[in-house]
Design a protein around this motif. Structure first.
Motif, short mmCIF file in Angstrom:
data_model
loop_
_atom_site.label_atom_id
_atom_site.label_comp_id
_atom_site.label_asym_id
_atom_site.label_seq_id
_atom_site.Cartn_x
_atom_site.Cartn_y
_atom_site.Cartn_z
N ASP A 289 -30.99 63.07 41.60
CA ASP A 289 -32.19 62.20 41.29
C ASP A 289 -32.30 61.44 40.18
N ASN A 290 -31.90 62.54 39.16
CA ASN A 290 -31.86 61.69 37.72
C ASN A 290 -30.75 60.68 37.46
N ARG A 291 -29.74 60.90 38.01
CA ARG A 291 -28.52 60.02 37.86
C ARG A 291 -28.75 58.92 38.62
N ILE A 292 -29.50 59.00 39.65
CA ILE A 292 -29.97 57.70 40.85
C ILE A 292 -30.85 56.87 39.61
N ALA A 293 -31.65 57.67 39.07
CA ALA A 293 -32.78 56.88 38.49
C ALA A 293 -31.93 56.12 37.19
N GLU A 294 -31.23 56.74 36.63
CA GLU A 294 -30.28 56.07 35.61
C GLU A 294 -29.74 54.88 36.05
N LEU A 295 -28.88 55.04 37.44
CA LEU A 295 -28.31 53.78 37.80
C LEU A 295 -29.30 52.76 38.29
N ARG A 296 -30.38 53.24 38.68
CA ARG A 296 -31.54 52.11 38.99
C ARG A 296 -31.85 51.31 37.83
N ARG A 297 -32.06 52.01 36.51
CA ARG A 297 -32.51 51.39 35.34
C ARG A 297 -31.29 50.43 35.00
#
Length: 239
Positions: free
Chosen positions: A201-209
Motif C-alpha cells: 500500500d505504501n509503494r502504491i501511494a508513492e506511485l500515485r503521487r
C-alpha cells in the motif's frame, strides 16, 4: 474458454509434476505439450509456437532461463511463465528482465498456475504482444524503459524508490488484471519477505503521487476494496 483450446508447452524434468499438471491443464481447457528437458522444450516451442509456455528454471541440458533467452532471440514471442525454486529479488528480476511474462515459486498451487496462464492468455487474445518480452512500454503519457529501469510521465522523469519501480514494472506488464496485495508482495519483496501487505500500500501511494493519480477518480491504478489493485490504461509496446 471459447474457440480452439489454447496450446500450452509444459517443460519440467520432474515427471511427478508434469504427470499431475498436464491432466489438470487439459481438464481446464488447454491442449498440453510436455517436454522433460530444456533442449526438448526449445525444439517444441520453435516448431509449434504454442500459445503459452511454462518453463521450469532448473532443467537438464538447458535451464529454463536459457531456453527463454534463445526463444526471444529467435523471435518466438509466446508468453512464458517460469517456475522457480528461488524466491529472492535477484531471481525475480532476472526472470522478468529476460522476457518472462510471469513466474511462480515452487511449490505452488496448481490452480494459481492456471489463473496466471488464463490472465496472460486474456492479454494475448486481445491482440497485446507478450509484454514481458518488451524493452519499452507506453501507457498514455507514461513511458517505461524496462532495460534502463527508468520511467517518464510526459517529459518528466519519475524518481521512484527501487521497490516502487519494480512494482510499477509489474503493474504495467499486467494491465487490467486484478493483482492481490499478497501477489504483489511476493513479486516485489519475495515470498519469504518479512514485510506485510502494508508495504504494498505504501509503494502504491508513492506511485500515485508520482503519477498524480487521484485514488477517488483513478486514471492509473485502481483499488479493488478487499482484493488488490488494477492498472487501468491500455499498454502498447514501443518499437
Amino acid at each position: 474458454m471459447t474457440g480452439p483450446a489454447p496450446v500450452v508447452l509444459l517443460a519440467d524434468d520432474d515427471q511427478a509434476i508434469t504427470g499431475q499438471l498436464a491432466p489438470l491443464l487439459e481438464r481446464s481447457g488447454f491442449t498440453v505439450l510436455v517436454a522433460a528437458d530444456g533442449e526438448a522444450a526449445l525444439g517444441i516451442a520453435q516448431d509449434s509456437h504454442p500459445d503459452l509456455i511454462v518453463l521450469d528454471v532448473l532443467m537438464p541440458r538447458l535451464d529454463g532461463r536459457e531456453v527463454l533467452r534463445r526463444l526471444r532471440r529467435a523471435g518466438v514471442a509466446s508468453p512464458v511463465l517460469l517456475l522457480t525454486q528461488v524466491g529472492g529479488s535477484t531471481e525475480r528480476a532476472m526472470a522478468l528482465e529476460e522476457g518472462a511474462d510471469d513466474y511462480l515459486n515452487k511449490p505452488f498451487d496448481p490452480y494459481e498456475l492456471i489463473a496466471r496462464l488464463r490472465a496472460v492468455l486474456r492479454r494475448s487474445r486481445r491482440g497485446l504482444p507478450a509484454l514481458g518480452a518488451a524493452g519499452q512500454l507506453r501507457a498514455g503519457q507514461l513511458r517505461l524503459d524496462r532495460v534502463a529501469r527508468r520511467a517518464w510521465l510526459g517529459e518528466r522523469e519519475l524518481r521512484l524508490t527501487p521497490k516502487a519501480a519494480l512494482l510499477l514494472d509489474y503493474l504495467v506488464t499486467h494491465p487490467d488484471e486484478l493483482l492481490s496485495r499478497e501477489r504483489l508482495l511476493e513479486v516485489v519483496w519475495g515470498w519469504d519477505a518479512m514485510s506485510g501487505t502494508r508495504a504494498v500500500d505504501n509503494r502504491i501511494a508513492e506511485l500515485r503521487r508520482a503519477l498524480a493519480c487521484d485514488p477517488g477518480a483513478p486514471q492509473w491504478i485502481e483499488t479493488i476494496p478487499g482484493q488488490g489493485y488494477r492498472f487501468l490504461p491500455a499498454v502498447v509496446v514501443v518499437p
